[in-house]
Design a protein around this motif. Structure first.
Motif, PDB file in Angstrom:
ATOM      1  N   SER B  65      42.835  20.067 -19.952  1.00  0.00           N
ATOM      2  CA  SER B  65      41.873  20.913 -20.876  1.00  0.00           C
ATOM      3  C   SER B  65      41.310  22.347 -21.405  1.00  0.00           C
ATOM      4  CB  SER B  65      41.284  19.422 -22.035  1.00  0.00           C
ATOM      5  OG  SER B  65      42.205  18.660 -22.612  1.00  0.00           O
ATOM      6  N   VAL B  66      40.568  22.479 -20.019  1.00  0.00           N
ATOM      7  CA  VAL B  66      40.067  23.501 -18.918  1.00  0.00           C
ATOM      8  C   VAL B  66      40.619  24.891 -18.898  1.00  0.00           C
ATOM      9  CG1 VAL B  66      39.281  24.794 -17.463  1.00  0.00           C
ATOM     10  CG2 VAL B  66      38.297  22.096 -18.704  1.00  0.00           C
ATOM     11  N   GLU B  87      35.514  31.016 -27.186  1.00  0.00           N
ATOM     12  CA  GLU B  87      35.248  29.360 -26.898  1.00  0.00           C
ATOM     13  C   GLU B  87      35.335  28.740 -28.017  1.00  0.00           C
ATOM     14  OE1 GLU B  87      30.546  28.189 -26.282  1.00  0.00           O
ATOM     15  OE2 GLU B  87      31.479  26.274 -26.691  1.00  0.00           O
ATOM     16  N   ARG B  91      37.857  25.756 -27.804  1.00  0.00           N
ATOM     17  CA  ARG B  91      36.687  24.173 -29.173  1.00  0.00           C
ATOM     18  C   ARG B  91      38.631  23.563 -30.097  1.00  0.00           C
ATOM     19  NH1 ARG B  91      31.707  24.407 -32.862  1.00  0.00           N
ATOM     20  NH2 ARG B  91      31.413  21.756 -33.143  1.00  0.00           N
ATOM     21  N   TYR B  95      39.742  22.513 -26.063  1.00  0.00           N
ATOM     22  CA  TYR B  95      39.017  22.725 -24.496  1.00  0.00           C
ATOM     23  C   TYR B  95      37.938  23.433 -24.359  1.00  0.00           C
ATOM     24  CZ  TYR B  95      44.378  22.411 -23.447  1.00  0.00           C
ATOM     25  OH  TYR B  95      45.120  22.567 -22.177  1.00  0.00           O
ATOM     26  N   MET B  96      38.059  23.526 -22.501  1.00  0.00           N
ATOM     27  CA  MET B  96      36.951  24.378 -23.126  1.00  0.00           C
ATOM     28  C   MET B  96      36.885  25.327 -21.705  1.00  0.00           C
ATOM     29  SD  MET B  96      34.088  21.580 -21.887  1.00  0.00           S
ATOM     30  CE  MET B  96      33.055  21.533 -23.630  1.00  0.00           C
ATOM     31  N   ALA B  97      35.924  26.493 -21.561  1.00  0.00           N
ATOM     32  CA  ALA B  97      35.873  27.674 -21.221  1.00  0.00           C
ATOM     33  C   ALA B  97      35.157  27.119 -19.387  1.00  0.00           C
ATOM     34  CB  ALA B  97      35.546  29.192 -21.461  1.00  0.00           C
ATOM     35  N   LEU B  98      36.431  28.239 -18.640  1.00  0.00           N
ATOM     36  CA  LEU B  98      34.924  28.115 -16.741  1.00  0.00           C
ATOM     37  C   LEU B  98      35.161  29.850 -16.952  1.00  0.00           C
ATOM     38  CD1 LEU B  98      36.954  26.042 -14.255  1.00  0.00           C
ATOM     39  CD2 LEU B  98      34.966  25.749 -15.072  1.00  0.00           C
TER      40      LEU B  98
END
Lengths: 328, 328
Positions: B65-66, B87, B91, B95-98
């Motif tokens: 989930s990234v 982002e 979301r 999910y999240m953002a690297l």
């Protein structure tokens, strides 16, 4: 692509056992495998797009080399250069940033924090904290740009106190004696420290608080300031966006900057020089604030028991067209 | 803190078996545990700052989930609102953002890509691609703001073609017939598509290419344009930062905007309205471009075999003080 390639896939392609492929891929054990085999395994890994599985490694070592970075809103122009500094600082140690925006919403912040924790984040850099926040002590955390009153959590901020004193001194030297302040929110250290410095430096009571560090909130708080205190010749704004709100509010009352009222900001955001007039402000070292906060976090991860340092970086007065001597 | 709390720590604190604690923490199995025990376990988890170990879950399901988000530089004002949209889009699906910055350096981009892959990133959103990039097919990838010539990778961009045609039409309607173009770099789709649209719309050859989408490169390329083509009355710049470089180059030759030469930009970055003069430009939907690219990536992760969509979002002409009719 349907499937992430595994070490088994690499071994199959290279025509070796999985254990051999694993040894060949690990620099610590590569010497145990003959050079031709190493080359074959590395080529197979490259062709398949194989990436060493650091989720497995993370599970063993319980570190992920990822730091959570939580800010109010990337669209506030103060944050991009800070976040860029954070990323460069993390990178020095092979870390990356998981980024989240909260819009100043406490529930959203908590949700992000938990979600990042669930992804085995090694530590946090927060630009969102309120002065009275009690932050969890279970994970290394550093505050950036803001801090809490207790000082229990390490922080990297600009020298808000010195900045406001510089601005006030420059206005006094221009001949201003009736100076007002449109402060930022009092629950944020940036708002509160600048407000305290303003009162200390001037002894004045002519202050209103903006509900947020935005142009709109600055506009509204400036109108309140003008209504409550007559004859002000200068306004010290809590930050640059509030200062732009001052410009609009003064214009709406038929007042010119700097002919009728001088205005100062804080931060020196990009294009502060292109405003009409160019904004006299305090330049904070955005990028270095980010960089130092990343280094401080990495030091805390290495030694969580180390004392909570507060790093305060110097600021600089940038004089532009928005300040002038008051009319005689 | 010295140690991340485990399910065992939570169980010990709550005085239950680890299996019971695990059932109580999982909403799917919570019904199997009596309510008082659930409460005790949840309180213990909260007190210890326990976060469900998604590295373990990630290892089982091979998803994290990234998503990796790679951009040239967050300090270029076009990117913060795009990244914010990404982002928010990620979301929606948990999910999240690297986030990583490349400064346009190909080696750095490859290094970031590999490092993110090693962290089990489910997919990538890239704002860095060159027209001729061959992107790895082993992981779901979406291009944002830029695309490759082959169209093999899904992308979300603004309608560069329509935008340049709008700008040219508005200049022609003002009476301009000698129009030049300071294009962005030709190896980037944003530079190339706008250049092609300019040539299509005007038939003109009066073009120079800036080495980068920056004010400095725009300054330098404008001087070359002015030297090579005499009597231009309008310049279409490849983006807003290049347009600001045009302003500076024209001023250095004693030419006024828009009295001597009209100038247009592309993007409508924050504060484009505050330039002197305010910049006539094409507004792209920055936030929506980011949001759509996140949704497109999530769709690709769900079904990697789906056809590579190209999403092109509409743009809008914003007329300000930098354009006027040419002198008679």
């Amino acid at each position: 692509m349907d499937k992430v390639p595994t070490i088994k896939d690499v071994a199959d392609r290279a025509g070796v056992h999985a254990a051999t492929a694993s040894r060949a891929l690990n620099t610590a054990t590569r010497g145990m495998v003959n050079t031709r085999t190493v080359t074959r395994v590395l080529e197979a890994a490259k062709a398949l797009g194989y990436a060493p599985n650091s989720a497995a490694r993370s599970l063993r070592t319980r570190t992920s080399s990822v730091a959570g970075v939580i800010i109010p809103d990337l669209r506030n122009p103060v944050f991009p250069p800070i976040v860029r500094g954070i990323e460069d600082g993390l990178r020095e140690a092979g870390y990356m940033a998981l980024l989240g925006n909260t819009d100043g919403d406490i529930d959203r912040e908590r949700e992000l924090f938990d979600a990042m924790r669930g992804r085995q984040t090694d530590g946090f850099i927060l630009a969102t904290s309120r002065r009275d926040d009690e932050l969890p002590a279970t994970v290394p955390t550093v505050l950036v740009n803001r801090r809490t009153d207790t000082g229990a959590v390490p922080s990297v901020t600009a020298d808000n106190d010195a900045g406001v004193r510089m601005v006030v001194r420059s206005l006094v030297e221009l001949g201003h004696s009736r100076i007002g302040h449109v402060a930022g929110p009092r629950h944020l250290s940036t708002g509160w420290e600048r407000y305290r410095a303003f009162v200390d430096a001037t002894g004045a009571e002519s202050v209103t608080f903006a509900a947020a560090f935005t142009e709109e909130a600055g506009f509204e708080a400036t109108l309140r300031l003008l209504d409550a205190y007559e004859g002000l010749t200068a306004i010290v704004a809590g930050n640059d966006l509030i200062a732009l709100g001052c410009y609009a509010a003064l214009a709406s009352r038929g007042l010119s900057v700097p002919e009728d009222v001088s205005v100062t900001g804080f931060n020196d955001i990009p294009f502060a020089d292109r405003q009409r007039p160019g904004l006299t402000t305090i330049r904070i070292p955005h990028y270095d604030i980010g960089l130092e906060s990343a280094r401080l976090l990495l030091a805390r991860i290495a030694n969580p028991a180390a004392p909570a340092k507060r790093i305060v970086l110097p600021v600089e007065l940038i004089t532009r067209g928005s300040t002038a001597s008051p009319k005689p």
